[in-house]
Enzyme design. Structure first.
Site, PDB file in Angstrom:
ATOM      1  N   ARG A 221       0.846  -1.182   0.000  1.00 19.78           N
ATOM      2  CA  ARG A 221       0.000   0.000   0.000  1.00 19.78           C
ATOM      3  C   ARG A 221       0.886   1.237   0.000  1.00 19.78           C
ATOM      4  O   ARG A 221       2.108   1.161   0.202  1.00 19.78           O
ATOM      5  CB  ARG A 221      -0.895  -0.006   1.235  1.00 19.78           C
ATOM      6  CG  ARG A 221      -1.961  -1.083   1.211  1.00 19.78           C
ATOM      7  CD  ARG A 221      -2.597  -1.254   2.552  1.00 19.78           C
ATOM      8  NE  ARG A 221      -3.364  -0.094   2.989  1.00 19.78           N
ATOM      9  CZ  ARG A 221      -3.888   0.024   4.195  1.00 19.78           C
ATOM     10  NH1 ARG A 221      -3.709  -0.944   5.079  1.00 19.78           N
ATOM     11  NH2 ARG A 221      -4.608   1.092   4.528  1.00 19.78           N
ATOM     12  N   HIS A 222       0.281   2.381  -0.217  1.00 17.47           N
ATOM     13  CA  HIS A 222       0.962   3.663  -0.062  1.00 17.47           C
ATOM     14  C   HIS A 222       1.445   3.767   1.382  1.00 17.47           C
ATOM     15  O   HIS A 222       0.994   3.021   2.268  1.00 17.47           O
ATOM     16  CB  HIS A 222      -0.040   4.779  -0.328  1.00 17.47           C
ATOM     17  CG  HIS A 222      -1.304   4.591   0.481  1.00 17.47           C
ATOM     18  ND1 HIS A 222      -1.395   4.990   1.806  1.00 17.47           N
ATOM     19  CD2 HIS A 222      -2.473   3.986   0.173  1.00 17.47           C
ATOM     20  CE1 HIS A 222      -2.596   4.647   2.268  1.00 17.47           C
ATOM     21  NE2 HIS A 222      -3.263   4.035   1.310  1.00 17.47           N
ATOM     22  N   ASN A 228      -5.551   8.325   7.043  1.00 13.85           N
ATOM     23  CA  ASN A 228      -5.372   7.072   7.772  1.00 13.85           C
ATOM     24  C   ASN A 228      -5.306   7.330   9.274  1.00 13.85           C
ATOM     25  O   ASN A 228      -5.994   6.700  10.063  1.00 13.85           O
ATOM     26  CB  ASN A 228      -4.065   6.353   7.375  1.00 13.85           C
ATOM     27  CG  ASN A 228      -4.130   5.637   6.049  1.00 13.85           C
ATOM     28  OD1 ASN A 228      -3.118   5.525   5.365  1.00 13.85           O
ATOM     29  ND2 ASN A 228      -5.304   5.130   5.660  1.00 13.85           N
ATOM     30  N   ARG A 271      -1.319   9.700  -2.433  1.00 16.05           N
ATOM     31  CA  ARG A 271      -0.536   8.924  -1.487  1.00 16.05           C
ATOM     32  C   ARG A 271       0.306   7.817  -2.111  1.00 16.05           C
ATOM     33  O   ARG A 271       1.386   7.501  -1.605  1.00 16.05           O
ATOM     34  CB  ARG A 271      -1.417   8.374  -0.359  1.00 16.05           C
ATOM     35  CG  ARG A 271      -2.691   7.641  -0.794  1.00 16.05           C
ATOM     36  CD  ARG A 271      -3.670   7.605   0.370  1.00 16.05           C
ATOM     37  NE  ARG A 271      -4.844   6.768   0.206  1.00 16.05           N
ATOM     38  CZ  ARG A 271      -5.958   7.112  -0.408  1.00 16.05           C
ATOM     39  NH1 ARG A 271      -6.055   8.297  -1.001  1.00 16.05           N
ATOM     40  NH2 ARG A 271      -7.000   6.283  -0.456  1.00 16.05           N
ATOM     41  N   GLU A 291      -8.255   3.710  -5.037  1.00 13.31           N
ATOM     42  CA  GLU A 291      -8.956   2.992  -3.973  1.00 13.31           C
ATOM     43  C   GLU A 291     -10.460   2.929  -4.260  1.00 13.31           C
ATOM     44  O   GLU A 291     -11.007   3.734  -5.021  1.00 13.31           O
ATOM     45  CB  GLU A 291      -8.696   3.686  -2.631  1.00 13.31           C
ATOM     46  CG  GLU A 291      -9.349   3.009  -1.413  1.00 13.31           C
ATOM     47  CD  GLU A 291      -8.932   1.551  -1.191  1.00 13.31           C
ATOM     48  OE1 GLU A 291      -8.932   0.763  -2.173  1.00 13.31           O
ATOM     49  OE2 GLU A 291      -8.671   1.168  -0.038  1.00 13.31           O
ATOM     50  N   HIS A 356      -3.720   0.398  -2.708  1.00 10.78           N
ATOM     51  CA  HIS A 356      -4.553   0.734  -1.559  1.00 10.78           C
ATOM     52  C   HIS A 356      -5.115  -0.531  -0.927  1.00 10.78           C
ATOM     53  O   HIS A 356      -5.065  -1.608  -1.513  1.00 10.78           O
ATOM     54  CB  HIS A 356      -5.712   1.630  -2.017  1.00 10.78           C
ATOM     55  CG  HIS A 356      -5.264   2.863  -2.742  1.00 10.78           C
ATOM     56  ND1 HIS A 356      -5.059   4.067  -2.100  1.00 10.78           N
ATOM     57  CD2 HIS A 356      -4.982   3.081  -4.040  1.00 10.78           C
ATOM     58  CE1 HIS A 356      -4.667   4.970  -2.989  1.00 10.78           C
ATOM     59  NE2 HIS A 356      -4.617   4.405  -4.173  1.00 10.78           N
TER      60      HIS A 356
END
Lengths: 426, 455
Positions: A221-222, A228, A271, A291, A356
């Site tokens: 993922r980023h 987040n 991101r 995402e 994502h």
């Protein structure tokens, strides 16, 4: 409105990759939402003849052996019929050598009686190196648990010989009315005859894009994002300092892996792009890697969703795979839009995909053959790289945490059966 | 920042290395006797590749020959012992290859389709060397067909209309053309499984009944093969229309998911009648997953399939707004959109360019199918129409797709016949032309000049 079911029939000598193709194709079709199951006649034979003695079983003059093998094929076809007519199956892959026209004719008649379309997939290969490699895979079979490698290889070679004399390859003239793809020399050349419908066209496209060159696919993922840390879903925020740290660690990790010619893919959200920027290598942005769109719930915390949309929240927990956020998407939608990514991943060699949580779950489910029920709950923590390497019939997974702290964004399926809240009476 | 820039490939912003992400250009080379569909395939493939965003151009050597030899006399020009003819044909092929080089190296072309018979190994070898010198990948597309009916149909459909035969009657023209084909037959060297095993190619046999595919090297070749294996020449018609007039339509609002107005429902009924009158065998009906297309299809009383990818363009933050409100709240965005309506992406929404990407599977399936009615939306319909009518990215967002009008597309010769059938049910106009002033500093009035009337 349902199309009639399809029976895919493999054709080829042993060690030509029929089971590899069957399993891979089955995995792909299930992932894109076409209920598919494979039926390996060798399995049936192993259940029937508990202990495998030697290649002699496969000698063309072994009456006892022939009888058992015919029965096993019949039993498998019976299960095929049940799967396709009573269990909601759409495609069945009948995995066996099927090297004689006579055997194939039997199958065609079976399919005709039951209203199934037939599509043959033949694998032809004379490259001794490839065959040797394949045999190594076959040696992992229960047939050879108690043999040393040399004995096993020798026996297997004799097994192949048993089929060679009676092998009738699909012929351009004699079999011109059949629907089939003949794969030659591990995909260097293909002969495609009479593709009848959409699913056969997709199968041909898929088979023409897969390869067996060793490589690894890296999924991550980023880095941790601002949204987040605030427990919010979706949106398009940038990285936190820890997220940027992850980018640096990722860059180091990639260098250490020493991969030749690594392709890097990101989504078109800040991101993932920021994460890839830290790698200092060219990368390609795919909008379809964005995402999952949470629609009206974008940028909300789970607590807020519970507050504002308790009904939606409960419905989602009931069927997280198919549930579509209002004005948003479902995991099922995500799989549809990720299909071109999977197809291109199959074509490519070494690739790092920076994406994502929901997207990574979908991609992972494809490689690890996870069901629609499991998919939305796969664990894909931040700051962890999954290295996938094809091996034998499946995929080896290595999970490498890059040791940069991050918030946990994984929400498990709630324990008890979630009742759908009834709107209060007015 | 990526405002309005939604292309799939983006080079990392690294000043030290001008790493080229663009793949080297591809030269597609047709192979086959006359009347085997090479030009049909070339034009169709070119149209498809351009639509999905790969700059492609076709180079028809026959065109070059017609420019050189102003008046076509007869098949004698093509006789293998006609030195003068051979010389001219070689020059024309060279001229075409020169233009190919210019297109691929200086004009930003990504794919060039070299459309000629290329029936000898010697000619193909020349082309391969040319490609090697220039760093182009070569992919051959051979069409092999011995079905006399198909060949006859080809001749009637496309050859008779050629400038070569303007002054001949049908019989003379067919006879001459058959002799022309004969001139090539003796020296024809088909792509061979052994001799040509190192080349990348697809051999299409008997109009797609069978294919031989050899050494597909990369993504674009894989897509080309997939496309060629899905097209067919069975006569059929594709019907495109929008949903019936919706509630949001009459209020001048874009997007959303509203139901039909009474007039919209009337359209559904008229559409049902129209479909019956057309007497189409086995019509497939497709809709999006939005209420207004589903309600329209419901009126037809036939099975239909819902495709999410047929949903209208997502206007992101501008969803359900009137143009006046967009001008009020997002004047900058509004102006940027008018500057480049194809590539402009609504914040949190989509661009026409994105729409084309997501509609590609629809086009692929439309190619596979026969008679289909697609009930969709304004932007979606513009994209599909642009594919069939070979419209550019600049024209696409301004194609006229009024409510309550059915477009019937029928493939003919190298293109598509369009019939526009209004079903005579009044509806609001939702077409906004590009205004004169697209500058970000423009006045509100100038921006709203072309907004159609609404409640």
């Amino acid at each position: 409105m349902t199309n009639c079911p399809t029976l895919i029939v493999t054709v080829g000598l042993p060690a030509r990759g029929k089971t590899y193709i069957s399993k891979k194709l089955t995995r792909y079709l299930n992932w894109i939402g076409v209920p598919t199951r494979e039926f390996n006649v060798g399995q049936y034979r192993r259940e029937c003849v508990k202990i495998y003695k030697s290649f002699e079983f496969f000698r063309p003059d072994n009456e006892e052996g022939l009888k058992i093998r015919r029965q096993c094929a019949s039993a498998a076809l019976n299960d095929v019929r049940q799967y396709l007519t009573e269990e909601g199956g759409q495609v069945a892959v009948f995995d066996a050598t099927n090297t004689t026209r006579e055997r194939r004719e039997t199958i065609i008649q079976f399919a005709e009686q039951n209203g199934f379309k037939v599509f043959f997939v033949e694998s032809v290969c004379e490259d001794p190196d490839v065959i040797q490699e394949n045999i190594v895979v076959s040696l992992g079979s229960p047939d050879y648990t108690n043999c040393n490698t040399e004995e096993a290889v020798e026996d297997f070679m004799k097994r192949i010989k048993c089929y060679e004399n009676s092998y009738e390859t699909l012929d351009e003239v004699l079999d011109r009315d059949l629907s089939y793809i003949k794969i030659m020399d591990v995909g260097q050349r293909y002969l495609v005859n009479r593709v009848l419908d959409h699913i056969q066209s997709r199968i041909v496209y898929y088979l023409m894009n897969i390869h067996i060159t060793p490589r690894s696919i890296y999924l991550c993922r980023h880095g941790e994002s601002e949204l987040n840390v605030n427990g919010r879903i979706g949106g398009d925020s940038g990285l936190t300092p820890r997220g940027k740290e992850f980018g640096k660690k990722l860059s180091q990790f990639i260098l250490e892996q020493g991969i030749s010619d690594l392709k890097v893919w990101t989504s078109q959200m800040k991101r993932t792009i920021q994460t890839a920027e830290a790698l200092n290598v060219p990368y390609e942005q795919w909008k379809v890697l964005n995402e999952i769109d949470a629609g009206v719930c974008e940028e909300m915390m789970y607590e807020e969703i519970q507050d504002h949309y308790p009904l939606e929240f409960a419905l989602r927990d009931q069927d997280k795979y198919r549930y579509r956020y209002p004005k948003g998407e479902s995991y099922e939608d995500l799989v549809q839009r990720l299909e071109p990514v999977i197809m291109e991943l199959e074509r490519q060699e070494n690739v790092l995909v920076v994406c994502h949580q929901a997207v990574m779950r979908c991609l992972l489910a494809y490689f690890l053959d996870k069901t629609a029920e499991e998919l939305p709950y796969l664990k894909c923590p931040l700051h962890t790289v999954l290295k996938l390497t094809p091996v034998a019939y499946g995929c080896k997974v290595e999970s490498i945490s890059l040791n940069v702290d991050a918030v946990d964004t994984h929400r498990e399926r709630p324990e008890k059966r979630v009742p759908v809240p009834v709107p209060s009476a007015q």
